[in-house]
Motif scaffolding. Structure first.
Motif, PDB file in Angstrom:
ATOM      1  N   ASN A  25       0.885  -1.270   0.009  1.00  0.00           N
ATOM      2  CA  ASN A  25      -0.023   0.160  -0.031  1.00  0.00           C
ATOM      3  C   ASN A  25       0.861   1.151   0.185  1.00  0.00           C
ATOM      4  O   ASN A  25       1.963   1.212   0.453  1.00  0.00           O
ATOM      5  N   PHE A  52      -5.405   1.980   0.234  1.00  0.00           N
ATOM      6  CA  PHE A  52      -5.382   0.370  -0.028  1.00  0.00           C
ATOM      7  C   PHE A  52      -5.481   0.119  -1.543  1.00  0.00           C
ATOM      8  O   PHE A  52      -6.349   0.063  -2.183  1.00  0.00           O
ATOM      9  N   LYS A  54      -4.695  -2.356  -3.309  1.00  0.00           N
ATOM     10  CA  LYS A  54      -4.960  -3.667  -4.015  1.00  0.00           C
ATOM     11  C   LYS A  54      -6.913  -3.631  -4.271  1.00  0.00           C
ATOM     12  O   LYS A  54      -7.394  -4.132  -5.056  1.00  0.00           O
ATOM     13  N   GLU A  55      -7.393  -2.907  -3.385  1.00  0.00           N
ATOM     14  CA  GLU A  55      -8.861  -2.930  -3.154  1.00  0.00           C
ATOM     15  C   GLU A  55      -9.403  -1.675  -4.457  1.00  0.00           C
ATOM     16  O   GLU A  55     -10.127  -1.600  -5.143  1.00  0.00           O
ATOM     17  N   ALA A  56      -8.717  -0.643  -4.389  1.00  0.00           N
ATOM     18  CA  ALA A  56      -9.064   0.666  -5.394  1.00  0.00           C
ATOM     19  C   ALA A  56      -7.556   1.305  -6.105  1.00  0.00           C
ATOM     20  O   ALA A  56      -7.422   2.385  -5.453  1.00  0.00           O
ATOM     21  N   CYS A  60      -6.738   5.250  -5.503  1.00  0.00           N
ATOM     22  CA  CYS A  60      -5.470   5.408  -4.834  1.00  0.00           C
ATOM     23  C   CYS A  60      -4.279   6.204  -5.287  1.00  0.00           C
ATOM     24  O   CYS A  60      -3.680   7.036  -5.030  1.00  0.00           O
TER      25      CYS A  60
END
Length: 80
Positions: A25, A52, A54-56, A60
């Motif tokens: 991150n 984060f 990996k999630e968005a 990001c």
């Protein structure tokens, strides 16, 4: 002067920031100052935000660029 000074920042990297980076991150920082400028104001502290990735990933990266002043829109850098 009688002004109270903030304690010196601890030396070395922040373990929470290192953990976030190791998780893949990004981390951005906001330094908070009370007053008109950093030179004339009172430093209140630093806010650290973990992004984060990996999630968005796109959100990001856009936010990271906005925070660092890298954000470019239509050939212009609107924030500096």
């Amino acid at each position: 002067t009688n002004k109270k000074r903030m304690a010196a920042a601890p030396q070395g990297p922040d373990p929470a920031v290192i953990e976030a980076i190791n998780r893949g991150n990004a981390v951005v920082f906001f330094d908070i100052v009370l007053g008109e400028s950093k030179a004339a104001g009172k430093e209140l502290g630093r806010i650290k935000l973990e992004l984060f990735v990996k999630e968005a990933p796109k959100t990001c990266e856009n936010f990271r660029q906005l925070c660092t002043g890298e954000h470019i829109r239509n050939g212009h850098q609107p924030m500096r």
